[in-house]
Design a protein around this motif. Sequence first.
Motif, PDB file in Angstrom:
ATOM      1  N   ASP A  42       0.886  -1.154   0.000  1.00 32.93           N
ATOM      2  CA  ASP A  42       0.000   0.000   0.000  1.00 32.93           C
ATOM      3  C   ASP A  42       0.922   1.200   0.000  1.00 32.93           C
ATOM      4  N   GLY A  43       0.914   1.978   1.011  1.00 36.81           N
ATOM      5  CA  GLY A  43       1.847   3.085   1.069  1.00 36.81           C
ATOM      6  C   GLY A  43       1.710   4.062  -0.064  1.00 36.81           C
ATOM      7  N   ARG A  44       0.516   4.260  -0.525  1.00 34.38           N
ATOM      8  CA  ARG A  44       0.318   5.256  -1.565  1.00 34.38           C
ATOM      9  C   ARG A  44      -0.588   6.360  -1.052  1.00 34.38           C
ATOM     10  N   PRO A  45      -0.164   7.052  -0.016  1.00 36.72           N
ATOM     11  CA  PRO A  45      -1.011   8.127   0.498  1.00 36.72           C
ATOM     12  C   PRO A  45      -1.239   9.187  -0.556  1.00 36.72           C
ATOM     13  N   ARG A  46      -2.446   9.643  -0.604  1.00 38.09           N
ATOM     14  CA  ARG A  46      -2.740  10.752  -1.499  1.00 38.09           C
ATOM     15  C   ARG A  46      -2.775  11.995  -0.652  1.00 38.09           C
ATOM     16  N   THR A  95      -2.774  -3.893   3.992  1.00 39.48           N
ATOM     17  CA  THR A  95      -2.304  -4.118   2.627  1.00 39.48           C
ATOM     18  C   THR A  95      -3.424  -3.792   1.639  1.00 39.48           C
ATOM     19  N   GLY A  96      -3.056  -3.233   0.507  1.00 37.37           N
ATOM     20  CA  GLY A  96      -4.028  -2.874  -0.516  1.00 37.37           C
ATOM     21  C   GLY A  96      -4.886  -1.683  -0.168  1.00 37.37           C
ATOM     22  N   ALA A  97      -4.524  -0.976   0.885  1.00 34.30           N
ATOM     23  CA  ALA A  97      -5.330   0.156   1.345  1.00 34.30           C
ATOM     24  C   ALA A  97      -4.939   1.442   0.628  1.00 34.30           C
ATOM     25  N   SER A  98      -5.870   2.321   0.558  1.00 32.62           N
ATOM     26  CA  SER A  98      -5.645   3.635  -0.018  1.00 32.62           C
ATOM     27  C   SER A  98      -5.844   4.653   1.091  1.00 32.62           C
TER      28      SER A  98
END
Length: 124
Positions: A42-46, A95-98
Amino acid sequence: MTSVHEHQPRVGAAPYRAAKGGLGLLTQVMALEPAEYGITVDGRPRRDRHADAGQEDSDPRTESRPGVPRGRPGDAREAVSVIAFLAGPDASYVTGASWAVDGGMLRMGPMAGSHLGSDDWWRP
């Protein structure tokens, strides 16, 4: 890292939105494939796109950002703190979180946010 625009459509921005949406789905698929080995993806913070890196000398709390419920632009350090959490052991089951690091902008709907010139939309 993508942007709030991964989930919100906006007229005239199809290529940009398609790229962000593709990255979001790629992250979700990547989260499934290595999960059995204890690998999280994941780790894709917007974040608010106006939260620029290298702003150590400016304080976003002193700026106005009409159209963002927090009322100010994001601070790059706020996004980094979420990334640090996701990279650490406390996020081992995530995991897989946004993660939206956007001051609530995503909750406003597809056309709100950066184009608003005042807070009149929500302040009586």
